[in-house]
Design a protein around this motif. Structure first.
Motif, mmCIF file in Angstrom:
data_model
loop_
_atom_site.group_PDB
_atom_site.id
_atom_site.type_symbol
_atom_site.label_atom_id
_atom_site.label_comp_id
_atom_site.label_asym_id
_atom_site.label_seq_id
_atom_site.Cartn_x
_atom_site.Cartn_y
_atom_site.Cartn_z
ATOM 1 N N LYS A 148 0.858 -1.194 0.000
ATOM 2 C CA LYS A 148 0.000 0.000 0.000
ATOM 3 C C LYS A 148 0.885 1.231 0.000
ATOM 4 N N GLU A 149 0.680 2.117 -0.946
ATOM 5 C CA GLU A 149 1.577 3.258 -1.060
ATOM 6 C C GLU A 149 1.579 4.101 0.211
ATOM 7 N N TYR A 150 2.759 4.403 0.693
ATOM 8 C CA TYR A 150 3.015 5.152 1.936
ATOM 9 C C TYR A 150 2.491 4.431 3.169
ATOM 10 N N ALA A 151 2.110 3.183 3.040
ATOM 11 C CA ALA A 151 1.675 2.412 4.206
ATOM 12 C C ALA A 151 2.168 0.992 4.025
ATOM 13 N N ALA A 211 -2.722 11.328 3.361
ATOM 14 C CA ALA A 211 -1.374 11.321 3.928
ATOM 15 C C ALA A 211 -0.650 12.548 3.382
ATOM 16 N N VAL A 212 -0.863 12.804 2.088
ATOM 17 C CA VAL A 212 -0.306 14.026 1.500
ATOM 18 C C VAL A 212 -0.877 15.261 2.201
ATOM 19 N N ALA A 213 -2.179 15.225 2.441
ATOM 20 C CA ALA A 213 -2.832 16.408 2.984
ATOM 21 C C ALA A 213 -2.479 16.655 4.434
ATOM 22 N N MET A 268 -12.052 19.669 3.242
ATOM 23 C CA MET A 268 -12.162 19.264 1.845
ATOM 24 C C MET A 268 -11.194 18.192 1.380
ATOM 25 N N TYR A 269 -10.023 18.130 1.982
ATOM 26 C CA TYR A 269 -9.059 17.147 1.500
ATOM 27 C C TYR A 269 -9.621 15.738 1.519
ATOM 28 N N MET A 270 -10.416 15.463 2.556
ATOM 29 C CA MET A 270 -10.906 14.108 2.732
ATOM 30 C C MET A 270 -11.715 13.597 1.546
ATOM 31 N N SER A 274 -10.349 10.343 -4.508
ATOM 32 C CA SER A 274 -10.736 9.566 -5.687
ATOM 33 C C SER A 274 -10.203 10.149 -6.991
ATOM 34 N N HIS A 275 -9.581 11.333 -6.943
ATOM 35 C CA HIS A 275 -8.993 11.812 -8.202
ATOM 36 C C HIS A 275 -7.805 10.951 -8.637
ATOM 37 N N HIS A 276 -7.375 10.058 -7.765
ATOM 38 C CA HIS A 276 -6.314 9.133 -8.172
ATOM 39 C C HIS A 276 -6.875 7.953 -8.959
ATOM 40 N N LEU A 277 -8.188 7.902 -9.104
ATOM 41 C CA LEU A 277 -8.805 6.717 -9.700
ATOM 42 C C LEU A 277 -9.729 7.063 -10.864
ATOM 43 N N GLU A 291 -1.132 22.908 -9.529
ATOM 44 C CA GLU A 291 -0.936 21.799 -10.451
ATOM 45 C C GLU A 291 -1.810 20.608 -10.058
ATOM 46 N N GLY A 292 -1.880 20.355 -8.752
ATOM 47 C CA GLY A 292 -2.678 19.226 -8.281
ATOM 48 C C GLY A 292 -4.138 19.390 -8.650
ATOM 49 N N SER A 293 -4.669 20.570 -8.426
ATOM 50 C CA SER A 293 -6.069 20.795 -8.771
ATOM 51 C C SER A 293 -6.282 20.623 -10.265
ATOM 52 N N VAL A 331 -7.458 16.103 -17.951
ATOM 53 C CA VAL A 331 -6.018 16.252 -17.772
ATOM 54 C C VAL A 331 -5.443 14.970 -17.206
ATOM 55 N N ASN A 332 -6.171 14.416 -16.250
ATOM 56 C CA ASN A 332 -5.699 13.210 -15.595
ATOM 57 C C ASN A 332 -5.562 12.042 -16.565
ATOM 58 N N SER A 333 -6.415 12.011 -17.593
ATOM 59 C CA SER A 333 -6.317 10.907 -18.551
ATOM 60 C C SER A 333 -4.944 10.919 -19.207
ATOM 61 N N SER A 369 -2.120 12.603 -17.668
ATOM 62 C CA SER A 369 -1.033 12.618 -16.688
ATOM 63 C C SER A 369 -0.926 11.338 -15.883
ATOM 64 N N HIS A 370 -2.041 10.678 -15.659
ATOM 65 C CA HIS A 370 -2.020 9.512 -14.773
ATOM 66 C C HIS A 370 -1.125 8.420 -15.340
ATOM 67 N N TYR A 371 -0.472 7.712 -14.454
ATOM 68 C CA TYR A 371 0.459 6.626 -14.791
ATOM 69 C C TYR A 371 1.777 7.133 -15.366
ATOM 70 N N GLY A 381 6.606 14.282 -11.225
ATOM 71 C CA GLY A 381 7.069 15.668 -11.221
ATOM 72 C C GLY A 381 6.246 16.514 -10.255
ATOM 73 N N HIS A 382 4.943 16.305 -10.296
ATOM 74 C CA HIS A 382 4.049 17.037 -9.391
ATOM 75 C C HIS A 382 4.379 16.723 -7.936
ATOM 76 N N VAL A 383 4.504 15.445 -7.649
ATOM 77 C CA VAL A 383 4.799 15.035 -6.281
ATOM 78 C C VAL A 383 6.058 15.731 -5.787
ATOM 79 N N HIS A 384 7.056 15.790 -6.637
ATOM 80 C CA HIS A 384 8.326 16.316 -6.156
ATOM 81 C C HIS A 384 8.375 17.832 -6.138
ATOM 82 N N GLY A 398 -2.055 -0.136 -8.980
ATOM 83 C CA GLY A 398 -0.840 0.612 -9.304
ATOM 84 C C GLY A 398 -1.124 2.054 -9.661
ATOM 85 N N SER A 399 -0.064 2.870 -9.700
ATOM 86 C CA SER A 399 -0.277 4.280 -10.045
ATOM 87 C C SER A 399 0.768 4.781 -11.020
ATOM 88 N N LYS A 400 1.660 3.928 -11.435
ATOM 89 C CA LYS A 400 2.746 4.402 -12.290
ATOM 90 C C LYS A 400 3.056 3.324 -13.321
HETATM 91 C C1 HEM Z 1 -4.549 21.093 -3.780
HETATM 92 C C2 HEM Z 1 -3.758 20.181 -3.400
HETATM 93 C C3 HEM Z 1 -3.386 18.970 -4.247
HETATM 94 C C4 HEM Z 1 -4.143 18.282 -5.159
HETATM 95 C C5 HEM Z 1 -5.540 18.548 -5.582
HETATM 96 C C6 HEM Z 1 -3.314 17.194 -5.650
HETATM 97 C C7 HEM Z 1 -3.700 16.308 -6.635
HETATM 98 C C8 HEM Z 1 -2.942 15.235 -7.078
HETATM 99 C C9 HEM Z 1 -3.200 14.465 -8.265
HETATM 100 C C10 HEM Z 1 -4.334 14.694 -9.232
HETATM 101 C C11 HEM Z 1 -2.248 13.502 -8.340
HETATM 102 C C12 HEM Z 1 -2.097 12.487 -9.463
HETATM 103 C C13 HEM Z 1 -2.791 11.231 -9.241
HETATM 104 C C14 HEM Z 1 -2.512 10.285 -10.380
HETATM 105 O O1 HEM Z 1 -3.026 10.513 -11.468
HETATM 106 O O2 HEM Z 1 -1.759 9.318 -10.172
HETATM 107 C C15 HEM Z 1 -1.412 13.634 -7.178
HETATM 108 C C16 HEM Z 1 -0.355 12.788 -6.845
HETATM 109 C C17 HEM Z 1 0.437 12.977 -5.745
HETATM 110 N N1 HEM Z 1 0.537 14.138 -5.028
HETATM 111 FE FE1 HEM Z 1 -0.744 15.735 -5.073
HETATM 112 N N2 HEM Z 1 -2.122 17.236 -5.025
HETATM 113 C C18 HEM Z 1 -2.103 18.298 -4.155
HETATM 114 C C19 HEM Z 1 -1.045 18.689 -3.344
HETATM 115 C C20 HEM Z 1 0.077 17.923 -3.109
HETATM 116 C C21 HEM Z 1 1.200 18.309 -2.266
HETATM 117 C C22 HEM Z 1 1.366 19.641 -1.546
HETATM 118 C C23 HEM Z 1 2.053 17.225 -2.231
HETATM 119 C C24 HEM Z 1 3.361 16.994 -1.505
HETATM 120 C C25 HEM Z 1 3.712 17.534 -0.406
HETATM 121 C C26 HEM Z 1 1.459 16.178 -3.062
HETATM 122 C C27 HEM Z 1 1.980 14.903 -3.208
HETATM 123 C C28 HEM Z 1 1.465 13.941 -4.043
HETATM 124 C C29 HEM Z 1 1.925 12.557 -4.044
HETATM 125 C C30 HEM Z 1 2.914 11.916 -3.074
HETATM 126 C C31 HEM Z 1 1.316 11.946 -5.171
HETATM 127 C C32 HEM Z 1 1.730 10.598 -5.735
HETATM 128 C C33 HEM Z 1 0.753 9.638 -5.976
HETATM 129 C C34 HEM Z 1 1.333 8.516 -6.761
HETATM 130 O O3 HEM Z 1 2.388 7.941 -6.385
HETATM 131 O O4 HEM Z 1 0.728 8.197 -7.774
HETATM 132 N N3 HEM Z 1 0.274 16.649 -3.595
HETATM 133 N N4 HEM Z 1 -1.850 14.729 -6.436
#
Ligand code: HEM
Lengths: 56, 551, 243
Positions: free
Chosen positions: B183-186, B273-275, B314-316, B320-323, B387-389, B396-398, B400-402, B408-411, C102-104
């Protein structure tokens, strides 16, 4: 009560919305309530005060 | 360390360590033919080692009343050192993992060093090792200063700090052996998860007990964020890790949930966990250290309250945007997308609040790299939430996902925000904690700053490029209506970016090493204790030296 | 209202409760309905469970972190369906504790890899991917063929899986170790039991090319060859692409 899927989704959606609105109103009321202004101003400045040891 | 504990606490420590040693022994015995046995030995050794430390200091004089009436900072000092050590460890593995994607033979043919095993070593090392220790260390400092009250006792903060690090060690050593829940991060297995729950409860109790004894009537907003971090992480951790172990002698367990429910639960956890770990906790840091360092109050206290509840609420919903486009019901996907977009409001409120605080103090930002770390962190926080929003929008997710775009966003968030705000806060905190006038070298902070910034920019840009190219290649059709590129074609196109990313990561790692050296030299600074007075200093070094036995 | 909040805040406990309530609701609203439905999980009467050998292979897949590079979730997008096959249905991961969506995608999706390549190809690829695909960045897993699979405790694994809701029968649990051996040794006496318990469609082969010893390679390849084949609900349902 019969908890079929449609009911649960419906409940989740309707109560979710009400909950969201109530919460937003509540938080805004608290934040902008005039009487709270002083506390907030004090809180803002308080961390800059000297804090060399606990208060007794 | 021991000198700060009362007699009763020393006895309590020994009792707890005995129980821990017995647990370790039991695991070592029951699980002798399973990796859990190795973990049993690790637990046993740690418990015995710590017991030796306690026994060695057992007859040291007890702290007197005067000492007990001051702030208790030994655990914070230890936490800072641990955070920096984990930073180097985690970043080193990050660079290694990155290198593996450019040069796959760098595993040296060992099982423990293959990509799938050391990727979680990297993520756990940086998120939990570095980030977690930084959060614990700073939270204990902020908590005492903002409540004007000393921690309730001396034992529990050590229990939390050491217990938490034991969890990290069990997790990471497990991944090397192939123990993971996947489980990612767990990823850590069931017994480590149970241990973390115990540690977390004690952490929460420290917080609540100190808050109840506070002298300041209002709870400063930084504590709200730290509290949300502690509470919500507890909820997430418990629910996401529900599992049935194969037996008590097996490390392996099967998660309670399966399929879609498991997917939703995992991403509910993952995103929050991110939030609440990577955002709320570090916002707590920002709301204290940034105004403190700048010497100016936060721009708008009200805004900080509104954004707090906005984020908590709202974070909670956003997980599901990951899915998107998966087998998850569509209404859940839409809900996640909507909330992710609205989330931009409280996120930018926080980032804007931080930057507006600095407005008028740009001179300080220019001259002081520590403050600049915090400023750049706020900027990156704003950028990555934007960027996350954006990425949460289905269309967009279609794309960027995978792909590497996600990475890049995560980092952008992890390097630019989490790491930068931590480094900034630590640089502010170290001289206060060790009662030095300033850091050993402000030049080296400057060097660290530019290495970190350059590393982040190189990293993020290379992943944007590779991610978008990858996404486009996968969906490009040629005139005859068939897919234009094979998967392997896209793989070849990634190669230069993977090298660039490794280089960016290396710069960032170098920066952290420079930081460690600087902190080390500050602690060891010639002349021993410098007596300090002045507005920047928490405690004019009146404290008797004996109190510092923890160093 | 403000007095209420002030009190809330005064007593730190109230504040704690507020944070918990406010933050839990989002998750609850989203997740709770997923547990009441049958609609999220389609019906698939033909769905079979993993054999002990396949389950062991799945655990190796988890252990080695294959999920960090490979997804098992084909989205409802045209290019994905054309590249990887019919989009994934929820029911297909019904028995996946935990799921491995998976996610990647550092490597291709594997949701329907079963049957795409021969066993020999899979073994050669896992031994060293660059022997088969010269530009691959996938790690070499040479030790899998050397490691004997741990089978004596597979009954306990099946038991744990049945505790979390997978319909393993008592016979399956009791015979887990023998079934694992039988599935990788078609000529042994134990092979017949595997068919009896898990159905005709079960692959019974010396997956790593060497009958006699059951290795981790046997298990992993057995698992890869079943991916996407536990039910054919997807091929049936995938007539039209949703979007
Ligand atoms: C408004 C706040 C944020 C939103 C809406 C958001 C949204 C997203 C989205 C859409 C993804 C891509 C999911 C996918 O297609 O796989 C993602 C991945 C991720 N984000 Fe964010 N993000 C936000 C803030 C942050 C911040 C501040 C961090 C780091 C401190 C972060 C860390 C991550 C991580 C660790 C993943 C990786 C997931 C994976 O391994 O697939 N996010 N986020």
């Amino acid at each position: 009560m019969d908890l079929d899927h449609q009911t649960v989704v419906g409940l989740a959606k309707s109560w979710g919305l009400i909950y969201l609105l109530v919460l937003a109103v509540g938080v805004l009321a608290y934040t902008f309530w005039p009487k709270n202004k002083k506390r907030f101003d004090r809180a803002k400045e308080s961390i800059l005060d000297k804090d060399d040891k606990p208060w007794n | 360390m021991i000198a700060g504990l009362t007699k009763g606490e020393r006895q309590l420590s020994l009792a707890v360590l005995t129980v821990l040693a017995l647990c370790g022994l039991a695991f070592a015995a029951i699980g002798h033919d399973d990796p859990i046995g190795t973990h049993g030995f690790i637990i046993l050794l740690v418990a015995i080692g710590l017991a030796c430390v306690v026994i060695a200091g057992y007859y040291a004089p007890e702290p007197d009343k005067e000492q007990l009436s001051r702030y208790y900072d030994d655990p914070t000092r230890a936490g800072i050192v641990l955070a920096m050590a984990w930073a180097v460890f985690g970043l080193f593995f990050g660079v290694w993992v990155a290198a593996l994607l450019a040069w796959p033979e760098l595993t040296f043919d060992a099982a423990w060093s293959s990509f799938g095993r050391i990727r979680p070593v990297h993520t756990t090392g940086v998120i939990f090792g570095f980030g977690g220790n930084a959060l614990i260390a700073t939270s204990l400092h902020v908590l005492q200063r903002t409540t004007r009250a000393r921690l309730p006792d001396q034992f529990s903060p050590w229990f939390v700090l050491i217990g938490y690090n034991l969890f990290c060690v069990l997790a990471v050593s497990g991944y090397f052996m192939g123990l993971t829940q996947s489980k990612e991060y767990a990823e850590a297995e069931w017994y480590a998860d149970i241990w973390l729950v115990i540690v977390w409860v004690v952490y929460f109790l420290i917080y609540i007990r100190t808050l109840q004894r506070r002298k300041e009537p209002h709870i400063y907003v930084a504590n709200w964020y730290y509290m949300a971090f502690i509470l919500v992480v507890a909820i997430l951790h418990i629910v996401n890790n529900l599992a049935v172990p194969v037996s008590f002698g097996h490390a392996k367990s099967y998660s309670l949930f399966s399929g879609v429910q498991d997917a939703m639960t995992q991403w509910w956890y993952g995103h929050n966990a991110v939030a609440f770990f990577l955002t709320a906790g570090f916002l707590g840091m920002m709301y204290y250290y940034l105004p403190k360092r700048a010497g100016r109050p936060i721009f708008s206290y009200r805004l900080s309250i509104i954004s707090f509840w906005g984020i908590v609420f709202m974070y909670m919903w956003a997980g599901s945007h990951h899915l998107h486009y998966t087998a998850l019901p569509q209404w859940v996907q839409t809900l996640g997308m909507t909330f992710s977009v609205i989330l931009l409001v409280p996120s930018w409120a926080s980032a804007g609040n931080a930057l507006a605080t600095l407005n008028g103090a740009w001179g300080k930002v220019r001259d002081d790299a520590t403050l600049r770390f915090m400023m750049v962190a706020a900027v990156f926080y704003g950028l990555s939430t934007f960027e996350g929003s954006f990425m949460a929008i289905r269309a967009v997710n279609s794309l960027s996902h995978y792909t590497d775009w996600t990475i890049g966003h995560v980092h952008a968030g992890a390097l630019g925000w989490v790491a930068m705000i931590s480094f900034g806060s630590i640089y502010a905190l170290v001289p206060w904690m060790w009662k030095r006038e300033r850091m050993y070298s402000s030049k080296l902070i400057e060097v660290h700053f530019w290495l970190a910034l350059a590393g982040t920019v190189v990293y993020v840009f290379s992943m944007w490029n590779s991610g978008i190219i990858q996404g486009l290649m996968w969906r490009t059709y040629n005139e005859s209506g068939t897919l234009a590129y094979s998967f392997v074609d896209s793989l070849v196109a990634m190669h230069p970016y993977y090298i660039a990313r490794t280089f960016g990561g290396l710069l960032f790692l170098l920066g952290a090493l420079v930081g460690c050296y600087n902190i080390w030299m500050t602690i060891r600074q010639a002349g021993g204790r410098v007596v300090l007075q002045g507005p920047d200093v928490d405690e004019p070094a009146l404290a008797p030296i004996a109190l510092q036995a923890g160093e | 209202m403000p007095n209420f909040h002030r009190k809330l805040e005064r007593s730190a406990i109230g504040f704690v409760v507020a944070i918990i309530v406010v933050s839990s609701i989002g998750g609850f609203v989203e997740i709770a309905p997923l547990f009441t439905i049958d609609e999220t999980v389609e019906k698939a009467p033909d769905m079979r469970v993993y054999t002990p050998l396949e389950l062991a292979g799945r655990n190796i897949y988890v252990r080695e972190g294959c999920y960090a590079c490979h997804s098992q979730m084909i989205r409802t997008l045209r290019d994905e369906v054309e590249r990887y096959g019919p989009y994934s249905l929820a029911v297909e991961s019904q028995y996946d504790h935990p799921m491995l969506w998976g996610s990647k995608r550092t490597g291709p999706d594997l949701a329907r890899i079963g049957g795409k390549y021969s066993d020999a190809w899979q073994v050669a690829h896992l031994r060293n991917p660059r022997d088969v695909v010269p530009v691959s960045v996938m790690p070499a897993y040479r030790w899998l063929e050397d490691n004997t699979l741990r089978t004596e405790d597979l009954g306990l694994h099946l038991k744990a899986m049945s505790r979390v809701g997978v319909p393993y029968t008592q016979a399956m649990i009791d015979n887990a170790t023998n079934d694992a051996y039988g599935q990788a040794n078609p000529d042994s006496n134990f092979a017949a039991g595997v068919v009896e318990r898990y159905g005709e469609a079960t692959n019974i082969r010396a997956f790593d090319g060497e009958p006699g010893r059951v290795t981790e390679m046997d298990a992993l390849v057995a698992y890869l060859q079943i991916l996407g084949k536990l039910t054919n609900a997807a091929t049936a349902a995938n007539v039209a692409i949703k979007e």
